[in-house]
Design a protein around this motif. Structure first.
Motif, PDB file in Angstrom:
ATOM      1  N   PHE A   8       0.834  -1.206   0.000  1.00 21.98           N
ATOM      2  CA  PHE A   8       0.000   0.000   0.000  1.00 21.98           C
ATOM      3  C   PHE A   8       0.868   1.254   0.000  1.00 21.98           C
ATOM      4  O   PHE A   8       0.577   2.229  -0.697  1.00 21.98           O
ATOM      5  N   ASN A   9       1.938   1.228   0.794  1.00 19.42           N
ATOM      6  CA  ASN A   9       2.841   2.391   0.809  1.00 19.42           C
ATOM      7  C   ASN A   9       3.420   2.651  -0.573  1.00 19.42           C
ATOM      8  O   ASN A   9       3.559   3.793  -0.999  1.00 19.42           O
ATOM      9  N   THR A  10       3.749   1.563  -1.263  1.00 17.64           N
ATOM     10  CA  THR A  10       4.297   1.723  -2.619  1.00 17.64           C
ATOM     11  C   THR A  10       3.254   2.335  -3.540  1.00 17.64           C
ATOM     12  O   THR A  10       3.553   3.245  -4.327  1.00 17.64           O
ATOM     13  N   TYR A  11       2.010   1.866  -3.441  1.00 20.35           N
ATOM     14  CA  TYR A  11       0.948   2.456  -4.277  1.00 20.35           C
ATOM     15  C   TYR A  11       0.800   3.951  -3.979  1.00 20.35           C
ATOM     16  O   TYR A  11       0.623   4.769  -4.881  1.00 20.35           O
ATOM     17  N   ARG A  12       0.871   4.298  -2.711  1.00 14.26           N
ATOM     18  CA  ARG A  12       0.713   5.709  -2.342  1.00 14.26           C
ATOM     19  C   ARG A  12       1.826   6.544  -2.963  1.00 14.26           C
ATOM     20  O   ARG A  12       1.583   7.617  -3.521  1.00 14.26           O
ATOM     21  N   SER A  13       3.052   6.037  -2.901  1.00 13.51           N
ATOM     22  CA  SER A  13       4.179   6.776  -3.491  1.00 13.51           C
ATOM     23  C   SER A  13       3.989   6.931  -4.997  1.00 13.51           C
ATOM     24  O   SER A  13       4.229   8.011  -5.552  1.00 13.51           O
ATOM     25  N   PHE A  14       3.568   5.871  -5.657  1.00 14.38           N
ATOM     26  CA  PHE A  14       3.326   5.963  -7.105  1.00 14.38           C
ATOM     27  C   PHE A  14       2.267   7.031  -7.394  1.00 14.38           C
ATOM     28  O   PHE A  14       2.422   7.838  -8.296  1.00 14.38           O
ATOM     29  N   ALA A  15       1.190   7.020  -6.607  1.00 11.32           N
ATOM     30  CA  ALA A  15       0.081   7.956  -6.864  1.00 11.32           C
ATOM     31  C   ALA A  15       0.562   9.395  -6.711  1.00 11.32           C
ATOM     32  O   ALA A  15       0.266  10.255  -7.555  1.00 11.32           O
ATOM     33  N   LEU A  16       1.312   9.665  -5.673  1.00  6.25           N
ATOM     34  CA  LEU A  16       1.808  11.034  -5.478  1.00  6.25           C
ATOM     35  C   LEU A  16       2.770  11.407  -6.607  1.00  6.25           C
ATOM     36  O   LEU A  16       2.742  12.530  -7.111  1.00  6.25           O
ATOM     37  N   GLY A  17       3.577  10.437  -7.023  1.00 11.32           N
ATOM     38  CA  GLY A  17       4.508  10.684  -8.127  1.00 11.32           C
ATOM     39  C   GLY A  17       3.792  10.978  -9.437  1.00 11.32           C
ATOM     40  O   GLY A  17       4.306  11.685 -10.300  1.00 11.32           O
ATOM     41  N   LYS A  18       2.604  10.457  -9.575  1.00 14.98           N
ATOM     42  CA  LYS A  18       1.833  10.674 -10.812  1.00 14.98           C
ATOM     43  C   LYS A  18       1.042  11.980 -10.779  1.00 14.98           C
ATOM     44  O   LYS A  18       0.348  12.311 -11.720  1.00 14.98           O
ATOM     45  N   GLY A  19       1.093  12.676  -9.647  1.00 19.34           N
ATOM     46  CA  GLY A  19       0.506  14.018  -9.616  1.00 19.34           C
ATOM     47  C   GLY A  19      -0.797  14.178  -8.865  1.00 19.34           C
ATOM     48  O   GLY A  19      -1.383  15.263  -8.893  1.00 19.34           O
ATOM     49  N   PHE A  20      -1.280  13.151  -8.173  1.00 16.78           N
ATOM     50  CA  PHE A  20      -2.469  13.364  -7.331  1.00 16.78           C
ATOM     51  C   PHE A  20      -2.101  14.352  -6.221  1.00 16.78           C
ATOM     52  O   PHE A  20      -0.992  14.288  -5.664  1.00 16.78           O
TER      53      PHE A  20
END
Ligand code: SF4
Length: 320
Positions: free
Chosen positions: A274-286
């Motif tokens: 889940f932490n990895t998903y969160r990092s990806f999401a923030l990296g994608k601009g959410f």
């Protein structure tokens, strides 16, 4: 609809369309999904108020595992338009069948609850009402207006159905100016036929895109469950699709199987994933991303709304 299922409910009558499905045994939950049983005095007070005002909540109807924590803080997600849904999603524990008559006094009672609880933020969701000409959009708009009148200090988040084949419905809700417009994609496109058989992935995506076209300042939000059988690449693609629709806030939580007749849990996603998903999401601009086993679209919605506003202000300041 919303997706917080978590407590097995033995009501097979709630889901007559699922009676013939094969049984899917429910696996034991890992420790990170275990929560305390509800029961605090504040929880009881929230429960009493919901009963007194004859309001339905998705917290109860969907058997959300966070109910003890949320209701202790007076944070309940009100479910309008009745208790019976006209869709039959295979993940959802809300009852399906013949829908209730529309209650014209419900918007006023939701507003009364917001005022009585002194809420800074309220989340209003609903069952799907494919039987109504406007899909229930007018009822949403009346509810938003009633809350504004009775509790002007309360910010409002709506979590709506997809209003499939309901021309003008989305415009009606957006015109009532909720602070946050949330519509959950729930899962990756490959699993739609099995998980959300009455819905269309690209329609839901377009709905979110359309909100921004109607009101660029309105915050948009969407959520998915993981553990339904999706893979990581598909989740990342959903993130890209949501960013293309300029969605501001993404929530990702673990799917929990309400009964043996519901969609089988494919696996428990670990807190690290889940932490990895969160990092990806923030990296994608959410602007904001919440991803954890117990994340639900309305979980901590008030605090998250404050963070969302702050993140937008910081982004605008950095750009100027
Ligand atoms: S997470 Fe949402 S649905 Fe679950 S108890 Fe909290 S407010 Fe209710």
């Amino acid at each position: 609809m919303s997706s917080p299922s978590g407590i097995a409910a033995p009501h097979s009558l709630r889901h007559p369309e699922k009676a013939r499905r094969l049984d899917n045994p429910i696996p034991r939950k890992p420790d990170w999904l275990r929560v305390k049983a509800p029961g605090s005095p504040e929880y009881q007070a929230t429960r009493r108020l919901m009963r007194e005002l004859s309001l339905n909540t998705v917290c109860e109807e969907a058997g959300c595992p966070n109910i003890g924590e949320c209701w202790k803080q007076k944070h309940a997600t009100v479910m309008i338009l009745g208790r019976v849904c006209t869709r039959a999603c295979t993940f959802c524990n809300v009852a399906t069948g013949r829908p209730d008559l529309l209650d014209p006094h419900e918007p006023g009672r939701v507003a009364e609850a917001a005022a009585a609880l002194g809420l800074s933020h309220i989340v209003v969701t609903s069952v799907d009402r494919d039987d109504l000409d406007d899909g229930g959009a007018g009822h949403f708009a009346r509810t938003i207006r009633a809350i504004r009148a009775a509790a002007p200090g309360t910010t409002i988040e709506v979590l709506t159905p997809d209003f499939l084949h309901k021309a003008g419905a989305l415009e009606t809700v957006v015109a009532a100016r909720p602070d946050v417009f949330n519509h959950n994609l729930e899962t990756v496109p490959r699993l739609y036929a099995e998980v959300r058989p009455g819905a269309r992935y690209f329609h839901s995506l377009r709905l979110l895109d359309q909100v921004k076209r109607l009101d660029a300042a309105m915050f948009t939000k969407s959520g998915i469950m993981v553990g339904l059988g999706e893979d990581k690449t598909e989740v990342l693609q959903v993130m890209d699709d949501l960013r293309a629709a300029e969605v501001d806030f993404l929530t990702i939580g673990q799917y929990l199987q309400p009964t043996i007749k519901h969609h089988a849990i494919a696996r428990f996603v670990t807190p690290e994933e889940f932490n990895t998903y969160r990092s990806f999401a923030l990296g994608k601009g959410f602007l904001l991303a919440s991803a954890s086993p117990l994340t639900r679209s309305s979980y901590h919605a008030g605090e998250d709304f404050a963070r969302l506003r702050a993140a937008r202000a910081a982004k605008l300041a950095a750009a100027s």
